[in-house]
Design a protein around this motif. Structure first.
Motif, PDB file in Angstrom:
ATOM      1  N   MET A  19      -9.796   8.561  -6.086  1.00  0.00           N
ATOM      2  CA  MET A  19     -10.569   7.456  -5.530  1.00  0.00           C
ATOM      3  C   MET A  19      -9.904   6.107  -5.813  1.00  0.00           C
ATOM      4  SD  MET A  19     -14.576   6.435  -5.961  1.00  0.00           S
ATOM      5  CE  MET A  19     -15.197   7.843  -5.077  1.00  0.00           C
ATOM      6  N   ASN A  20      -9.373   5.947  -7.011  1.00  0.00           N
ATOM      7  CA  ASN A  20      -8.814   4.654  -7.416  1.00  0.00           C
ATOM      8  C   ASN A  20      -7.298   4.718  -7.461  1.00  0.00           C
ATOM      9  OD1 ASN A  20     -11.382   3.366  -7.934  1.00  0.00           O
ATOM     10  ND2 ASN A  20     -11.540   4.781  -9.653  1.00  0.00           N
ATOM     11  N   MET A  21      -6.673   4.091  -6.464  1.00  0.00           N
ATOM     12  CA  MET A  21      -5.219   4.025  -6.390  1.00  0.00           C
ATOM     13  C   MET A  21      -4.825   2.627  -5.933  1.00  0.00           C
ATOM     14  SD  MET A  21      -4.215   7.594  -4.460  1.00  0.00           S
ATOM     15  CE  MET A  21      -5.241   7.243  -3.029  1.00  0.00           C
ATOM     16  N   PRO A  22      -3.604   2.214  -6.259  1.00  0.00           N
ATOM     17  CA  PRO A  22      -3.131   0.913  -5.775  1.00  0.00           C
ATOM     18  C   PRO A  22      -2.810   0.980  -4.284  1.00  0.00           C
ATOM     19  CG  PRO A  22      -1.389   2.051  -6.950  1.00  0.00           C
ATOM     20  CD  PRO A  22      -2.624   2.892  -7.094  1.00  0.00           C
ATOM     21  N   ARG A  23      -2.578  -0.157  -3.696  1.00  0.00           N
ATOM     22  CA  ARG A  23      -2.198  -0.337  -2.288  1.00  0.00           C
ATOM     23  C   ARG A  23      -3.296   0.097  -1.335  1.00  0.00           C
ATOM     24  NH1 ARG A  23       3.668   1.852  -1.184  1.00  0.00           N
ATOM     25  NH2 ARG A  23       3.249   0.862   0.811  1.00  0.00           N
ATOM     26  N   LEU A  24      -3.631   1.368  -1.295  1.00  0.00           N
ATOM     27  CA  LEU A  24      -4.685   1.876  -0.411  1.00  0.00           C
ATOM     28  C   LEU A  24      -5.507   2.870  -1.221  1.00  0.00           C
ATOM     29  CD1 LEU A  24      -5.711   1.687   2.529  1.00  0.00           C
ATOM     30  CD2 LEU A  24      -4.283   3.681   3.043  1.00  0.00           C
ATOM     31  N   ASN A  25      -6.738   2.487  -1.544  1.00  0.00           N
ATOM     32  CA  ASN A  25      -7.560   3.346  -2.404  1.00  0.00           C
ATOM     33  C   ASN A  25      -8.018   4.586  -1.649  1.00  0.00           C
ATOM     34  OD1 ASN A  25     -10.090   2.925  -1.036  1.00  0.00           O
ATOM     35  ND2 ASN A  25     -10.275   0.955  -2.068  1.00  0.00           N
ATOM     36  N   GLY A  26      -8.636   5.503  -2.384  1.00  0.00           N
ATOM     37  CA  GLY A  26      -9.055   6.773  -1.815  1.00  0.00           C
ATOM     38  C   GLY A  26     -10.031   6.651  -0.662  1.00  0.00           C
ATOM     39  N   LEU A  27     -11.017   5.771  -0.788  1.00  0.00           N
ATOM     40  CA  LEU A  27     -12.006   5.609   0.287  1.00  0.00           C
ATOM     41  C   LEU A  27     -11.356   5.144   1.579  1.00  0.00           C
ATOM     42  CD1 LEU A  27     -14.977   3.961  -1.640  1.00  0.00           C
ATOM     43  CD2 LEU A  27     -14.897   6.273  -0.689  1.00  0.00           C
ATOM     44  N   ILE A  80      -5.827  16.333  -1.592  1.00  0.00           N
ATOM     45  CA  ILE A  80      -6.559  15.965  -2.806  1.00  0.00           C
ATOM     46  C   ILE A  80      -6.209  14.514  -3.075  1.00  0.00           C
ATOM     47  CG2 ILE A  80      -6.906  16.413  -5.263  1.00  0.00           C
ATOM     48  CD1 ILE A  80      -5.971  19.317  -4.701  1.00  0.00           C
ATOM     49  N   VAL A  81      -7.225  13.677  -3.117  1.00  0.00           N
ATOM     50  CA  VAL A  81      -6.982  12.239  -3.225  1.00  0.00           C
ATOM     51  C   VAL A  81      -7.824  11.644  -4.353  1.00  0.00           C
ATOM     52  CG1 VAL A  81      -8.695  11.680  -1.429  1.00  0.00           C
ATOM     53  CG2 VAL A  81      -6.870  10.081  -1.904  1.00  0.00           C
ATOM     54  N   ILE A 128      -1.171  15.848  -2.796  1.00  0.00           N
ATOM     55  CA  ILE A 128      -1.888  15.286  -3.944  1.00  0.00           C
ATOM     56  C   ILE A 128      -1.551  13.806  -4.023  1.00  0.00           C
ATOM     57  CG2 ILE A 128      -2.280  15.375  -6.429  1.00  0.00           C
ATOM     58  CD1 ILE A 128      -1.359  18.321  -6.314  1.00  0.00           C
ATOM     59  N   ALA A 129      -2.564  12.972  -3.762  1.00  0.00           N
ATOM     60  CA  ALA A 129      -2.395  11.520  -3.804  1.00  0.00           C
ATOM     61  C   ALA A 129      -3.098  10.984  -5.039  1.00  0.00           C
ATOM     62  CB  ALA A 129      -2.961  10.881  -2.550  1.00  0.00           C
ATOM     63  N   ASP A 130      -2.317  10.566  -6.011  1.00  0.00           N
ATOM     64  CA  ASP A 130      -2.858  10.040  -7.265  1.00  0.00           C
ATOM     65  C   ASP A 130      -1.778   9.190  -7.910  1.00  0.00           C
ATOM     66  OD1 ASP A 130      -3.944   9.632  -9.862  1.00  0.00           O
ATOM     67  OD2 ASP A 130      -4.991  11.549  -9.761  1.00  0.00           O
ATOM     68  N   TYR A 143       3.603  21.803  -2.633  1.00  0.00           N
ATOM     69  CA  TYR A 143       2.955  20.557  -3.032  1.00  0.00           C
ATOM     70  C   TYR A 143       3.764  19.363  -2.544  1.00  0.00           C
ATOM     71  CZ  TYR A 143       0.757  23.806  -6.230  1.00  0.00           C
ATOM     72  OH  TYR A 143       0.089  24.881  -6.754  1.00  0.00           O
ATOM     73  N   ILE A 144       3.039  18.373  -2.079  1.00  0.00           N
ATOM     74  CA  ILE A 144       3.650  17.088  -1.764  1.00  0.00           C
ATOM     75  C   ILE A 144       2.869  16.054  -2.567  1.00  0.00           C
ATOM     76  CG2 ILE A 144       4.138  15.377   0.019  1.00  0.00           C
ATOM     77  CD1 ILE A 144       4.417  17.746   1.985  1.00  0.00           C
ATOM     78  N   GLU A 145       3.566  15.446  -3.527  1.00  0.00           N
ATOM     79  CA  GLU A 145       2.942  14.456  -4.413  1.00  0.00           C
ATOM     80  C   GLU A 145       3.241  13.056  -3.907  1.00  0.00           C
ATOM     81  OE1 GLU A 145       3.542  15.041  -8.756  1.00  0.00           O
ATOM     82  OE2 GLU A 145       4.949  16.592  -8.062  1.00  0.00           O
ATOM     83  N   VAL A 146       2.197  12.229  -3.897  1.00  0.00           N
ATOM     84  CA  VAL A 146       2.371  10.834  -3.495  1.00  0.00           C
ATOM     85  C   VAL A 146       1.567   9.941  -4.431  1.00  0.00           C
ATOM     86  CG1 VAL A 146       2.855  11.398  -1.086  1.00  0.00           C
ATOM     87  CG2 VAL A 146       0.514  10.929  -1.783  1.00  0.00           C
ATOM     88  N   PRO A 147       2.019   8.691  -4.633  1.00  0.00           N
ATOM     89  CA  PRO A 147       1.361   7.802  -5.590  1.00  0.00           C
ATOM     90  C   PRO A 147       0.199   6.984  -5.035  1.00  0.00           C
ATOM     91  CG  PRO A 147       3.371   6.784  -4.839  1.00  0.00           C
ATOM     92  CD  PRO A 147       3.306   8.142  -4.199  1.00  0.00           C
ATOM     93  N   ASP A 148       0.031   6.978  -3.700  1.00  0.00           N
ATOM     94  CA  ASP A 148      -1.054   6.168  -3.130  1.00  0.00           C
ATOM     95  C   ASP A 148      -1.355   6.609  -1.711  1.00  0.00           C
ATOM     96  OD1 ASP A 148       0.488   4.545  -1.134  1.00  0.00           O
ATOM     97  OD2 ASP A 148       1.459   3.776  -2.940  1.00  0.00           O
ATOM     98  N   GLY A 149      -2.414   6.044  -1.138  1.00  0.00           N
ATOM     99  CA  GLY A 149      -2.866   6.418   0.186  1.00  0.00           C
ATOM    100  C   GLY A 149      -1.922   6.052   1.304  1.00  0.00           C
ATOM    101  N   THR A 150      -1.204   4.963   1.158  1.00  0.00           N
ATOM    102  CA  THR A 150      -0.255   4.545   2.181  1.00  0.00           C
ATOM    103  C   THR A 150       0.830   5.598   2.372  1.00  0.00           C
ATOM    104  OG1 THR A 150      -0.664   2.228   1.635  1.00  0.00           O
ATOM    105  CG2 THR A 150       1.343   2.699   2.863  1.00  0.00           C
ATOM    106  N   VAL A 151       1.379   6.070   1.275  1.00  0.00           N
ATOM    107  CA  VAL A 151       2.424   7.099   1.335  1.00  0.00           C
ATOM    108  C   VAL A 151       1.821   8.416   1.839  1.00  0.00           C
ATOM    109  CG1 VAL A 151       4.174   8.367   0.033  1.00  0.00           C
ATOM    110  CG2 VAL A 151       3.708   5.965  -0.511  1.00  0.00           C
TER     111      VAL A 151
END
Length: 137
Positions: free
Chosen positions: A61-69, A58-59, A9-11, A33-41
């Motif tokens: 769309m709007n995250m810092p560093r590397l967005n969902g897209l 599960i990602v 889960i990336a959010d 579950y593996i929780e991460v705060p952004d796409g890079t992680v």
């Protein structure tokens, strides 16, 4: 015990990650579950895993560093990760953005829930869509 299912889960919103995990856990108490705060992680964590046959991403769309897209695009460029199903969530239902997400390679798109009941509904959809068994009533 069956095959372990891992859900990444990336959010960047910790509360949304928490509510999604609670909702999914209400249906199946054997998910990992593996929780991460952004796409890079997320990408770093995915690349450190050896087997992806029982994996769902599960990602947001709007995250810092590397967005969902951009995250989805990078996942789809990696031959080892290319077949992982990806559910993208967003507070926006803008058709242009959803189209961009589909073109990037998402498996499914969902509007981000705003209540716990909505998270439970989404969890039921996720279990149905991605063949995750329900072992709790």
């Amino acid at each position: 015990m069956g095959v372990e299912i891992t859900i990444f889960i990336a959010d960047d919103d910790q509360d949304d990650r928490y509510f999604l995990i609670q909702a999914l856990s209400a249906l199946n108490d054997q998910l990992k579950y593996i929780e991460v705060p952004d796409g890079t992680v997320l990408i770093r964590e995915l690349k450190s895993k050896e087997h992806w046959d029982q994996t769902l991403v599960i990602v947001d769309m709007n995250m810092p560093r590397l967005n969902g897209l951009d995250t989805v695009k990078q996942i789809r460029l990696d031959d080892k990760l290319d077949n992982i199903p990806i559910l993208m969530m967003s507070t926006s239902s803008d058709e242009w953005l959803v189209g961009k997400a589909r073109n990037a390679g998402i498996t499914k798109f969902s509007i981000k829930p705003s209540t716990f009941e909505d998270f439970l509904d989404l969890a039921k959809q996720i279990c149905s869509e991605f063949d995750i068994p329900i072992n709790k009533k």
